[in-house]
Design a protein around this motif. Sequence first.
Motif, PDB file in Angstrom:
ATOM      1  N   THR A  96      78.535  17.252 -52.850  1.00  0.00           N
ATOM      2  CA  THR A  96      79.459  16.323 -52.781  1.00  0.00           C
ATOM      3  C   THR A  96      80.762  16.957 -52.053  1.00  0.00           C
ATOM      4  O   THR A  96      81.269  16.339 -51.083  1.00  0.00           O
ATOM      5  N   GLU A  97      81.384  17.717 -52.741  1.00  0.00           N
ATOM      6  CA  GLU A  97      82.562  18.594 -52.366  1.00  0.00           C
ATOM      7  C   GLU A  97      82.303  19.062 -50.890  1.00  0.00           C
ATOM      8  O   GLU A  97      83.237  18.790 -50.183  1.00  0.00           O
ATOM      9  N   LEU A  98      81.340  19.761 -50.472  1.00  0.00           N
ATOM     10  CA  LEU A  98      80.997  20.400 -49.193  1.00  0.00           C
ATOM     11  C   LEU A  98      80.992  19.207 -48.404  1.00  0.00           C
ATOM     12  O   LEU A  98      81.532  19.409 -46.986  1.00  0.00           O
ATOM     13  N   ARG A  99      80.228  18.301 -48.671  1.00  0.00           N
ATOM     14  CA  ARG A  99      80.055  17.014 -47.662  1.00  0.00           C
ATOM     15  C   ARG A  99      81.170  16.154 -47.207  1.00  0.00           C
ATOM     16  O   ARG A  99      81.464  15.760 -46.258  1.00  0.00           O
ATOM     17  N   SER A 100      82.400  16.281 -48.283  1.00  0.00           N
ATOM     18  CA  SER A 100      83.582  15.682 -48.095  1.00  0.00           C
ATOM     19  C   SER A 100      84.495  16.563 -47.088  1.00  0.00           C
ATOM     20  O   SER A 100      85.355  15.888 -46.872  1.00  0.00           O
ATOM     21  N   ILE A 101      84.104  17.601 -46.534  1.00  0.00           N
ATOM     22  CA  ILE A 101      84.990  18.438 -46.099  1.00  0.00           C
ATOM     23  C   ILE A 101      84.953  17.849 -44.372  1.00  0.00           C
ATOM     24  O   ILE A 101      83.925  17.720 -43.888  1.00  0.00           O
ATOM     25  N   THR A 102      86.203  17.784 -43.945  1.00  0.00           N
ATOM     26  CA  THR A 102      86.336  17.044 -42.471  1.00  0.00           C
ATOM     27  C   THR A 102      86.385  18.264 -41.575  1.00  0.00           C
ATOM     28  O   THR A 102      86.624  19.513 -41.801  1.00  0.00           O
ATOM     29  N   GLY A 103      86.191  17.823 -40.159  1.00  0.00           N
ATOM     30  CA  GLY A 103      86.296  18.750 -39.197  1.00  0.00           C
ATOM     31  C   GLY A 103      85.230  19.190 -38.688  1.00  0.00           C
ATOM     32  O   GLY A 103      84.043  19.512 -39.320  1.00  0.00           O
ATOM     33  N   PRO A 104      84.845  18.745 -37.389  1.00  0.00           N
ATOM     34  CA  PRO A 104      83.459  19.105 -36.752  1.00  0.00           C
ATOM     35  C   PRO A 104      82.536  20.247 -37.068  1.00  0.00           C
ATOM     36  O   PRO A 104      81.549  20.288 -37.196  1.00  0.00           O
ATOM     37  N   ALA A 105      83.546  21.494 -36.815  1.00  0.00           N
ATOM     38  CA  ALA A 105      82.926  22.821 -36.927  1.00  0.00           C
ATOM     39  C   ALA A 105      82.275  23.092 -38.694  1.00  0.00           C
ATOM     40  O   ALA A 105      81.248  23.436 -38.810  1.00  0.00           O
ATOM     41  N   ALA A 106      83.480  22.731 -39.442  1.00  0.00           N
ATOM     42  CA  ALA A 106      83.131  22.781 -41.055  1.00  0.00           C
ATOM     43  C   ALA A 106      82.065  21.785 -41.370  1.00  0.00           C
ATOM     44  O   ALA A 106      80.908  22.155 -41.956  1.00  0.00           O
ATOM     45  N   GLN A 107      81.815  20.562 -40.529  1.00  0.00           N
ATOM     46  CA  GLN A 107      80.976  19.614 -41.015  1.00  0.00           C
ATOM     47  C   GLN A 107      79.498  20.158 -40.331  1.00  0.00           C
ATOM     48  O   GLN A 107      78.393  19.998 -41.074  1.00  0.00           O
ATOM     49  N   SER A 108      79.395  20.554 -39.117  1.00  0.00           N
ATOM     50  CA  SER A 108      78.120  21.192 -38.715  1.00  0.00           C
ATOM     51  C   SER A 108      77.583  22.269 -39.824  1.00  0.00           C
ATOM     52  O   SER A 108      76.600  22.472 -39.808  1.00  0.00           O
ATOM     53  N   SER A 109      78.821  23.283 -39.978  1.00  0.00           N
ATOM     54  CA  SER A 109      78.197  24.172 -41.034  1.00  0.00           C
ATOM     55  C   SER A 109      77.897  23.793 -42.399  1.00  0.00           C
ATOM     56  O   SER A 109      76.688  24.311 -42.708  1.00  0.00           O
ATOM     57  N   VAL A 110      78.212  22.881 -42.928  1.00  0.00           N
ATOM     58  CA  VAL A 110      77.785  22.296 -44.156  1.00  0.00           C
ATOM     59  C   VAL A 110      76.662  21.586 -43.817  1.00  0.00           C
ATOM     60  O   VAL A 110      75.650  21.955 -44.956  1.00  0.00           O
ATOM     61  N   THR A 111      76.143  20.944 -42.854  1.00  0.00           N
ATOM     62  CA  THR A 111      74.955  20.191 -42.719  1.00  0.00           C
ATOM     63  C   THR A 111      73.873  21.414 -42.498  1.00  0.00           C
ATOM     64  O   THR A 111      72.823  21.445 -43.294  1.00  0.00           O
ATOM     65  N   MET A 112      74.170  22.484 -41.900  1.00  0.00           N
ATOM     66  CA  MET A 112      73.193  23.648 -41.782  1.00  0.00           C
ATOM     67  C   MET A 112      73.049  24.272 -42.967  1.00  0.00           C
ATOM     68  O   MET A 112      71.819  24.314 -43.580  1.00  0.00           O
ATOM     69  N   LEU A 113      73.960  24.352 -43.921  1.00  0.00           N
ATOM     70  CA  LEU A 113      73.687  25.294 -45.222  1.00  0.00           C
ATOM     71  C   LEU A 113      72.973  24.383 -45.924  1.00  0.00           C
ATOM     72  O   LEU A 113      72.214  25.060 -46.813  1.00  0.00           O
ATOM     73  N   LEU A 114      73.281  23.040 -46.073  1.00  0.00           N
ATOM     74  CA  LEU A 114      72.742  22.241 -47.263  1.00  0.00           C
ATOM     75  C   LEU A 114      71.369  21.748 -46.763  1.00  0.00           C
ATOM     76  O   LEU A 114      70.566  21.317 -47.500  1.00  0.00           O
ATOM     77  N   ASP A 115      71.184  21.466 -45.243  1.00  0.00           N
ATOM     78  CA  ASP A 115      69.958  20.667 -44.727  1.00  0.00           C
ATOM     79  C   ASP A 115      69.129  21.340 -43.959  1.00  0.00           C
ATOM     80  O   ASP A 115      67.963  20.970 -43.596  1.00  0.00           O
ATOM     81  N   ALA A 116      69.569  22.474 -43.277  1.00  0.00           N
ATOM     82  CA  ALA A 116      68.835  23.259 -42.321  1.00  0.00           C
ATOM     83  C   ALA A 116      67.944  24.581 -42.914  1.00  0.00           C
ATOM     84  O   ALA A 116      67.836  25.355 -42.039  1.00  0.00           O
ATOM     85  N   ILE A 117      67.686  24.561 -44.224  1.00  0.00           N
ATOM     86  CA  ILE A 117      67.138  25.706 -44.491  1.00  0.00           C
ATOM     87  C   ILE A 117      65.518  25.358 -45.066  1.00  0.00           C
ATOM     88  O   ILE A 117      65.341  24.272 -45.144  1.00  0.00           O
ATOM     89  N   ALA A 118      64.775  26.423 -45.603  1.00  0.00           N
ATOM     90  CA  ALA A 118      63.490  25.985 -45.562  1.00  0.00           C
ATOM     91  C   ALA A 118      63.226  24.913 -46.938  1.00  0.00           C
ATOM     92  O   ALA A 118      62.301  24.054 -46.582  1.00  0.00           O
ATOM     93  N   ASP A 119      63.909  25.108 -47.776  1.00  0.00           N
ATOM     94  CA  ASP A 119      63.753  24.219 -49.047  1.00  0.00           C
ATOM     95  C   ASP A 119      65.023  23.618 -49.149  1.00  0.00           C
ATOM     96  O   ASP A 119      65.953  24.126 -50.312  1.00  0.00           O
TER      97      ASP A 119
END
Length: 157
Positions: A81-104
């Motif tokens: 939740t803390e990561l998903r609350s971070i604003t800013g397009p570049a940071a949000q993109s990185s958060v999405t990749m870190l949390l959702d774009a891995i194998a599992d």
Amino acid sequence: MTRSEAVVNLQALYGPPSQAGFGSAVFRDRVERAEDLEAAALKHYRYFLGKAWEHFGEEAWMGPWQRIYQRQAADRRDIVTELRSITGPAAQSSVTMLLDAIADPEAGRQALAAVYDDADMDTLVVYTLGDGAALSGLLIAGRDRRGETTLLVFLLD
């Protein structure tokens, strides 16, 4: 699960310490004082980049460096939740990749929580990083009351 097992699990999902300069890696360190956490984060960021740090120069890699989140004592321990609350397009993109774009993704979120939501984790800071052009990412640094520190470096294009 012990802290050590939690970190090994995090490394299994996000990678062991490396100088790959791309992707992700999880480092462990000992940081005596909470104030020294940023210095440790920079040391591991520089190590992760390896030869790319020298090739492109410190200015390129330090341009995007910025503390974008710090957990406060009263905050609920919920790294996802803390990561998903971070604003800013570049940071949000990185958060999405870190949390959702891995194998599992679910295993990744659970591994992050096992390490960074631990009751002994007394300092948690998130930095943006990259080269100011194609590469961007995050560095999550957490230090427990005993000085045991876990740093996750995540850098993609």
